[in-house]
Design a protein around this motif. Structure first.
Motif, PDB file in Angstrom:
ATOM      1  N   ALA A   1       0.834  -1.208   0.000  1.00  0.00           N
ATOM      2  CA  ALA A   1       0.000   0.000   0.000  1.00  0.00           C
ATOM      3  C   ALA A   1       0.868   1.255   0.000  1.00  0.00           C
ATOM      4  O   ALA A   1       0.582   2.227  -0.718  1.00  0.00           O
ATOM      5  CB  ALA A   1      -0.925  -0.008   1.210  1.00  0.00           C
ATOM      6  N   GLU A   2       1.919   1.241   0.800  1.00  0.00           N
ATOM      7  CA  GLU A   2       2.824   2.393   0.843  1.00  0.00           C
ATOM      8  C   GLU A   2       3.480   2.628  -0.505  1.00  0.00           C
ATOM      9  O   GLU A   2       3.603   3.766  -0.972  1.00  0.00           O
ATOM     10  CB  GLU A   2       3.907   2.174   1.905  1.00  0.00           C
ATOM     11  N   LYS A   3       3.890   1.559  -1.156  1.00  0.00           N
ATOM     12  CA  LYS A   3       4.575   1.675  -2.447  1.00  0.00           C
ATOM     13  C   LYS A   3       3.673   2.270  -3.518  1.00  0.00           C
ATOM     14  O   LYS A   3       4.133   3.016  -4.388  1.00  0.00           O
ATOM     15  CB  LYS A   3       5.075   0.303  -2.898  1.00  0.00           C
ATOM     16  N   VAL A   4       2.372   1.928  -3.478  1.00  0.00           N
ATOM     17  CA  VAL A   4       1.463   2.443  -4.512  1.00  0.00           C
ATOM     18  C   VAL A   4       0.761   3.730  -4.074  1.00  0.00           C
ATOM     19  O   VAL A   4      -0.092   4.259  -4.792  1.00  0.00           O
ATOM     20  CB  VAL A   4       0.419   1.376  -4.922  1.00  0.00           C
ATOM     21  N   GLY A   5       1.127   4.238  -2.902  1.00  0.00           N
ATOM     22  CA  GLY A   5       0.616   5.525  -2.450  1.00  0.00           C
ATOM     23  C   GLY A   5      -0.792   5.502  -1.887  1.00  0.00           C
ATOM     24  O   GLY A   5      -1.508   6.505  -1.939  1.00  0.00           O
ATOM     25  N   ILE A   6      -1.209   4.345  -1.323  1.00  0.00           N
ATOM     26  CA  ILE A   6      -2.528   4.236  -0.703  1.00  0.00           C
ATOM     27  C   ILE A   6      -2.377   4.480   0.797  1.00  0.00           C
ATOM     28  O   ILE A   6      -1.596   3.798   1.475  1.00  0.00           O
ATOM     29  CB  ILE A   6      -3.154   2.845  -0.958  1.00  0.00           C
ATOM     30  N   LYS A   7      -3.131   5.429   1.317  1.00  0.00           N
ATOM     31  CA  LYS A   7      -2.971   5.862   2.702  1.00  0.00           C
ATOM     32  C   LYS A   7      -3.830   5.039   3.663  1.00  0.00           C
ATOM     33  O   LYS A   7      -5.036   4.896   3.454  1.00  0.00           O
ATOM     34  CB  LYS A   7      -3.322   7.338   2.834  1.00  0.00           C
TER      35      LYS A   7
ATOM     36  N   VAL B   1      -9.032   5.984  -0.500  1.00  0.00           N
ATOM     37  CA  VAL B   1      -8.715   5.965  -1.923  1.00  0.00           C
ATOM     38  C   VAL B   1      -9.522   7.042  -2.622  1.00  0.00           C
ATOM     39  O   VAL B   1     -10.534   7.526  -2.087  1.00  0.00           O
ATOM     40  CB  VAL B   1      -9.008   4.582  -2.555  1.00  0.00           C
ATOM     41  N   SER B   2      -9.095   7.421  -3.799  1.00  0.00           N
ATOM     42  CA  SER B   2      -9.830   8.458  -4.535  1.00  0.00           C
ATOM     43  C   SER B   2     -10.977   7.877  -5.340  1.00  0.00           C
ATOM     44  O   SER B   2     -11.849   8.605  -5.798  1.00  0.00           O
ATOM     45  CB  SER B   2      -8.882   9.214  -5.463  1.00  0.00           C
ATOM     46  N   GLY B   3     -10.969   6.551  -5.514  1.00  0.00           N
ATOM     47  CA  GLY B   3     -12.036   5.917  -6.271  1.00  0.00           C
ATOM     48  C   GLY B   3     -11.666   4.526  -6.729  1.00  0.00           C
ATOM     49  O   GLY B   3     -10.700   3.923  -6.246  1.00  0.00           O
ATOM     50  N   LYS B   4     -12.444   4.004  -7.686  1.00  0.00           N
ATOM     51  CA  LYS B   4     -12.260   2.633  -8.148  1.00  0.00           C
ATOM     52  C   LYS B   4     -10.873   2.403  -8.755  1.00  0.00           C
ATOM     53  O   LYS B   4     -10.289   1.332  -8.604  1.00  0.00           O
ATOM     54  CB  LYS B   4     -13.346   2.297  -9.171  1.00  0.00           C
ATOM     55  N   GLU B   5     -10.326   3.405  -9.453  1.00  0.00           N
ATOM     56  CA  GLU B   5      -9.026   3.240 -10.103  1.00  0.00           C
ATOM     57  C   GLU B   5      -7.923   2.969  -9.089  1.00  0.00           C
ATOM     58  O   GLU B   5      -7.063   2.095  -9.298  1.00  0.00           O
ATOM     59  CB  GLU B   5      -8.671   4.490 -10.928  1.00  0.00           C
ATOM     60  N   ASP B   6      -7.936   3.711  -7.970  1.00  0.00           N
ATOM     61  CA  ASP B   6      -6.956   3.474  -6.903  1.00  0.00           C
ATOM     62  C   ASP B   6      -7.083   2.056  -6.355  1.00  0.00           C
ATOM     63  O   ASP B   6      -6.076   1.373  -6.112  1.00  0.00           O
ATOM     64  CB  ASP B   6      -7.164   4.475  -5.755  1.00  0.00           C
ATOM     65  N   ALA B   7      -8.327   1.638  -6.123  1.00  0.00           N
ATOM     66  CA  ALA B   7      -8.556   0.306  -5.561  1.00  0.00           C
ATOM     67  C   ALA B   7      -8.061  -0.780  -6.514  1.00  0.00           C
ATOM     68  O   ALA B   7      -7.424  -1.757  -6.089  1.00  0.00           O
ATOM     69  CB  ALA B   7     -10.039   0.116  -5.259  1.00  0.00           C
ATOM     70  N   GLU B   8      -8.343  -0.612  -7.797  1.00  0.00           N
ATOM     71  CA  GLU B   8      -7.909  -1.613  -8.778  1.00  0.00           C
ATOM     72  C   GLU B   8      -6.390  -1.660  -8.872  1.00  0.00           C
ATOM     73  O   GLU B   8      -5.796  -2.744  -9.013  1.00  0.00           O
ATOM     74  CB  GLU B   8      -8.522  -1.299 -10.141  1.00  0.00           C
ATOM     75  N   ARG B   9      -5.751  -0.499  -8.806  1.00  0.00           N
ATOM     76  CA  ARG B   9      -4.288  -0.444  -8.856  1.00  0.00           C
ATOM     77  C   ARG B   9      -3.671  -1.158  -7.659  1.00  0.00           C
ATOM     78  O   ARG B   9      -2.689  -1.895  -7.777  1.00  0.00           O
ATOM     79  CB  ARG B   9      -3.855   1.034  -8.892  1.00  0.00           C
TER      80      ARG B   9
END
Length: 298
Positions: free
Chosen positions: A237-243, A256-264
């Motif tokens: 999560a830290e590597k992909v920038g998810i807080k 997350v900002s939305g579905k795209e963040d979750a999928e990433r």
């Protein structure tokens, strides 16, 4: 039938307690009047019902100013108003007659409500000898005894144990099914979210949020991600920038900002051979929205 509240305003000295509050109900159901303690909910209710005169604004039922003459309403205040040294049945009949019922009808309604609320055994008991939960049931019976068109419930679940809370929840559902208009004032967001299609959120006497609850939540988008996964998920999560937002008993919650963040995030997890047993993307709860709007003053 409709309830329209327009620009209700009330000051006490230099303090503006309620500042141009307005909302409406065009159909039966439960409307949520929510906010922190001291936000102006009870003052708004008292102005609506004519208990307190507003400095400005008006409240209308079917286009007419609300009064006992134009509307049959039942009000369950946060400060309970039953007589502690009077027998339960006697005071329920008395309250019914105060609201225009004849004695026979008041007795019949009192019997039915006591049976429905499970307090028939306390019929001839002085009210002060009842538990707090059962006193609250008596107060609710007094509110409903004359079968009002509009029902106002001010913090109805305050101080109730789980059993009595469930009993009240079921009764409210029955009132909704019978097409009653209900205004529920509360700061218990889970209760409001369960019953209220529309709401207004007060903070320091002002409206900070109003409208249809589903639309309000949809406007925030799916910004909460709950996962239950091995510890390695935190590093990914830290590597992909998810807080990380919160550690919970049932997993980790991320913003997350939305579905795209979750999928990433999910792609990064699976590429690293980390497979969550829970991956739930959701809108913020009303409680979370409430905290955002009202800050720390809950």
């Amino acid at each position: 039938m409709s309830l329209i509240v327009k620009d209700l305003t009330k000051s006490f000295g230099d303090k503006i307690a309620v500042d141009r509050i307005g909302f409406g109900m065009e159909s039966p159901g439960v409307f949520g009047l929510i906010g922190t303690n001291g936000a102006g909910k009870t003052t708004t209710i008292r102005m609506m019902l004519g208990i307190m005169r507003p400095d400005f604004g008006e409240s209308l039922w079917d286009g007419k100013p609300i009064s006992r003459e134009t509307l049959s309403f039942g009000y369950m205040p946060e400060e309970r108003g039953i007589y502690p040294k009077v027998k339960v049945f006697e005071q329920l009949v008395y309250f019914g007659m105060l609201r225009g019922m004849n004695k026979t009808d008041a007795k019949s309604s009192a019997d039915k409500l006591m049976a429905r609320l499970g307090i028939t055994e306390y019929k001839n008991m002085l009210a002060h000898k009842l538990s707090k939960g059962n006193q609250q049931k008596v107060q609710l019976a007094a509110t409903l005894i004359h079968d009002p068109e509009l029902i106002i419930l001010d913090e109805p679940f305050s101080g109730l144990d789980p059993v009595n809370t469930e009993a009240l929840r079921i009764l409210i559902s029955e009132l909704v099914d019978s097409k009653k208009y209900i205004v529920m004032s509360s700061h218990q967001m889970a209760t409001v979210e369960e019953y209220c299609e529309n709401l207004v959120l007060l903070h320091r006497g002002k409206t900070v949020l109003s409208g249809n609850l589903k639309k309000i939540k949809a406007g925030y988008g799916h910004t909460r991600l709950l996962i239950d996964a091995p510890e390695a998920a935190e590093e990914i999560a830290e590597k992909v920038g998810i807080k990380l937002r919160e550690r919970r008993a049932d997993g980790l919650e991320y913003s997350v900002s939305g579905k795209e963040d979750a999928e990433r995030f999910l792609s990064a997890l699976t590429e690293a051979q980390v497979f969550p047993t829970k991956f739930e993307l959701r809108e913020p709860s009303l409680n979370e929205i409430f905290i955002e709007k009202a800050g720390s003053e809950i």
